[in-house]
Design a protein around this motif. Structure first.
Motif, PDB file in Angstrom:
ATOM      1  N   GLY A   1      24.662  31.383  25.911  1.00 52.32           N
ATOM      2  CA  GLY A   1      24.757  31.622  27.348  1.00 52.32           C
ATOM      3  C   GLY A   1      25.070  33.063  27.729  1.00 52.32           C
ATOM      4  O   GLY A   1      25.257  33.360  28.901  1.00 52.32           O
ATOM      5  N   THR A   2      25.110  33.979  26.770  1.00 54.28           N
ATOM      6  CA  THR A   2      25.462  35.367  27.086  1.00 54.28           C
ATOM      7  C   THR A   2      24.270  36.311  27.152  1.00 54.28           C
ATOM      8  O   THR A   2      24.434  37.469  27.533  1.00 54.28           O
ATOM      9  CB  THR A   2      26.448  35.940  26.044  1.00 54.28           C
ATOM     10  N   LEU A   3      23.092  35.861  26.794  1.00 49.99           N
ATOM     11  CA  LEU A   3      21.953  36.780  26.697  1.00 49.99           C
ATOM     12  C   LEU A   3      21.575  37.425  28.026  1.00 49.99           C
ATOM     13  O   LEU A   3      21.061  38.535  28.050  1.00 49.99           O
ATOM     14  CB  LEU A   3      20.738  36.072  26.094  1.00 49.99           C
ATOM     15  N   THR A   4      21.826  36.760  29.125  1.00 53.30           N
ATOM     16  CA  THR A   4      21.487  37.339  30.428  1.00 53.30           C
ATOM     17  C   THR A   4      22.694  38.040  31.068  1.00 53.30           C
ATOM     18  O   THR A   4      22.593  38.550  32.180  1.00 53.30           O
ATOM     19  CB  THR A   4      20.961  36.254  31.396  1.00 53.30           C
ATOM     20  N   SER A   5      23.811  38.068  30.353  1.00 53.08           N
ATOM     21  CA  SER A   5      25.011  38.715  30.889  1.00 53.08           C
ATOM     22  C   SER A   5      24.980  40.223  30.628  1.00 53.08           C
ATOM     23  O   SER A   5      24.098  40.728  29.931  1.00 53.08           O
ATOM     24  CB  SER A   5      26.270  38.111  30.251  1.00 53.08           C
ATOM     25  N   ALA A   6      25.953  40.928  31.184  1.00 57.98           N
ATOM     26  CA  ALA A   6      26.048  42.376  30.987  1.00 57.98           C
ATOM     27  C   ALA A   6      26.355  42.733  29.539  1.00 57.98           C
ATOM     28  O   ALA A   6      26.013  43.820  29.073  1.00 57.98           O
ATOM     29  CB  ALA A   6      27.121  42.960  31.903  1.00 57.98           C
ATOM     30  N   LYS A   7      27.008  41.818  28.807  1.00 55.47           N
ATOM     31  CA  LYS A   7      27.333  42.055  27.397  1.00 55.47           C
ATOM     32  C   LYS A   7      26.840  40.881  26.554  1.00 55.47           C
ATOM     33  O   LYS A   7      27.617  40.032  26.134  1.00 55.47           O
ATOM     34  CB  LYS A   7      28.839  42.239  27.224  1.00 55.47           C
ATOM     35  N   PRO A   8      25.533  40.844  26.289  1.00 53.56           N
ATOM     36  CA  PRO A   8      24.995  39.724  25.509  1.00 53.56           C
ATOM     37  C   PRO A   8      25.488  39.757  24.060  1.00 53.56           C
ATOM     38  O   PRO A   8      25.687  40.826  23.490  1.00 53.56           O
ATOM     39  CB  PRO A   8      23.486  39.947  25.570  1.00 53.56           C
ATOM     40  N   LYS A   9      25.699  38.579  23.500  1.00 54.64           N
ATOM     41  CA  LYS A   9      26.087  38.456  22.095  1.00 54.64           C
ATOM     42  C   LYS A   9      24.908  37.826  21.365  1.00 54.64           C
ATOM     43  O   LYS A   9      24.621  36.641  21.539  1.00 54.64           O
ATOM     44  CB  LYS A   9      27.342  37.606  21.952  1.00 54.64           C
TER      45      LYS A   9
ATOM     46  N   GLY B   1      23.113  31.492  16.796  1.00 59.60           N
ATOM     47  CA  GLY B   1      22.971  30.389  17.755  1.00 59.60           C
ATOM     48  C   GLY B   1      22.487  30.781  19.128  1.00 59.60           C
ATOM     49  O   GLY B   1      21.957  29.954  19.864  1.00 59.60           O
ATOM     50  N   SER B   2      22.635  32.052  19.495  1.00 60.98           N
ATOM     51  CA  SER B   2      22.230  32.440  20.844  1.00 60.98           C
ATOM     52  C   SER B   2      20.898  33.185  20.885  1.00 60.98           C
ATOM     53  O   SER B   2      20.214  33.150  21.892  1.00 60.98           O
ATOM     54  CB  SER B   2      23.300  33.335  21.486  1.00 60.98           C
ATOM     55  N   TYR B   3      20.523  33.831  19.813  1.00 61.11           N
ATOM     56  CA  TYR B   3      19.400  34.751  19.876  1.00 61.11           C
ATOM     57  C   TYR B   3      18.219  34.397  18.966  1.00 61.11           C
ATOM     58  O   TYR B   3      17.080  34.497  19.382  1.00 61.11           O
ATOM     59  CB  TYR B   3      19.899  36.156  19.542  1.00 61.11           C
ATOM     60  N   TRP B   4      18.494  34.010  17.729  1.00 54.34           N
ATOM     61  CA  TRP B   4      17.417  33.821  16.753  1.00 54.34           C
ATOM     62  C   TRP B   4      16.432  32.752  17.217  1.00 54.34           C
ATOM     63  O   TRP B   4      16.835  31.651  17.602  1.00 54.34           O
ATOM     64  CB  TRP B   4      17.999  33.434  15.404  1.00 54.34           C
ATOM     65  N   PRO B   5      15.121  33.025  17.144  1.00 51.29           N
ATOM     66  CA  PRO B   5      14.147  32.041  17.611  1.00 51.29           C
ATOM     67  C   PRO B   5      13.758  30.989  16.575  1.00 51.29           C
ATOM     68  O   PRO B   5      13.328  29.901  16.942  1.00 51.29           O
ATOM     69  CB  PRO B   5      12.935  32.899  17.971  1.00 51.29           C
ATOM     70  N   TYR B   6      13.884  31.302  15.276  1.00 48.95           N
ATOM     71  CA  TYR B   6      13.447  30.375  14.225  1.00 48.95           C
ATOM     72  C   TYR B   6      14.496  30.302  13.115  1.00 48.95           C
ATOM     73  O   TYR B   6      14.997  31.326  12.656  1.00 48.95           O
ATOM     74  CB  TYR B   6      12.118  30.824  13.595  1.00 48.95           C
TER      75      TYR B   6
END
Length: 192
Positions: free
Chosen positions: A105-113, A117-122
């Motif tokens: 849930g942080t990818l669209t925030s000012a400080k994405p992590k 679990g939040s970023y990797w697509p595969y």
């Protein structure tokens, strides 16, 4: 005397030029492929299929290239504690190495992590990265079973798979990552 010395040097230069020209002429009269076939410089060793297989370790997003083997979450937890926690933190929170767990849930925030679990697509590219690059001090030192186990553990800690998960070449490509649709597809032919 000086004139005789000059002639002697001139003769040596002329002789060297003639020999060089003769060598070039003889080389150029032989076809390049024949020259290469005849030359044995004892440099290097011909590669075998086994030599090439050791370098051909890439894994595609669809799972092509995954090796035999398997690993479960519990085994992955032990391997993580022994080989990964020193850099990534005991809970995957980060340290010398990147944070691996959390960040949803942080990818669209000012400080994405950007974590597993939040970023990797595969999940397969997670396997590929761990296999090639980890641990930092000894890349490519983990067995296929260890990499499957670490992948299972990290995916479990990020809420992607349950605690009783065992991953292998058949099951890993079926894991649907939370951010799978967060990337733009490559429109070039033959790309995933």
């Amino acid at each position: 005397m000086r004139e005789a010395l000059f002639r002697c040097k001139s003769t040596r230069v002329a002789l060297a030029a003639l020999l060089s020209l003769t060598a070039l002429t003889s080389c150029s009269s032989v076809a390049p492929s024949a020259r290469n076939a005849e030359a044995n410089h004892d440099i290097g060793t011909p590669l075998t299929a086994q030599d090439l297989a050791a370098w051909n370790i890439d894994v595609a997003p669809d799972g092509r290239g995954l090796p035999a083997g398997s690993g479960d979450v519990a085994t992955g937890a032990h391997i993580f504690a022994a080989k990964c926690a020193a850099c990534h933190g005991a809970q995957g929170q980060g340290g010398l190495g990147d944070q691996l767990i959390g960040g949803q849930g942080t990818l669209t925030s000012a400080k994405p992590k950007r974590t597993v679990g939040s970023y990797w697509p595969y999940a397969t590219t997670l396997f590929d990265y761990i296999r090639r690059a980890m641990p930092y001090t000894a890349p490519e030192s983990l067995s296929a079973d260890e990499v499957y186990a670490l992948s299972a553990y990290l995916l479990n800690q990020n809420g992607v798979v349950p605690a009783n998960t065992r991953l292998d070449a058949a099951s890993l490509p079926r894991v649907v990552m939370p951010n799978r649709d967060g990337f733009v597809a490559d429109p070039r032919p033959g790309r995933l």
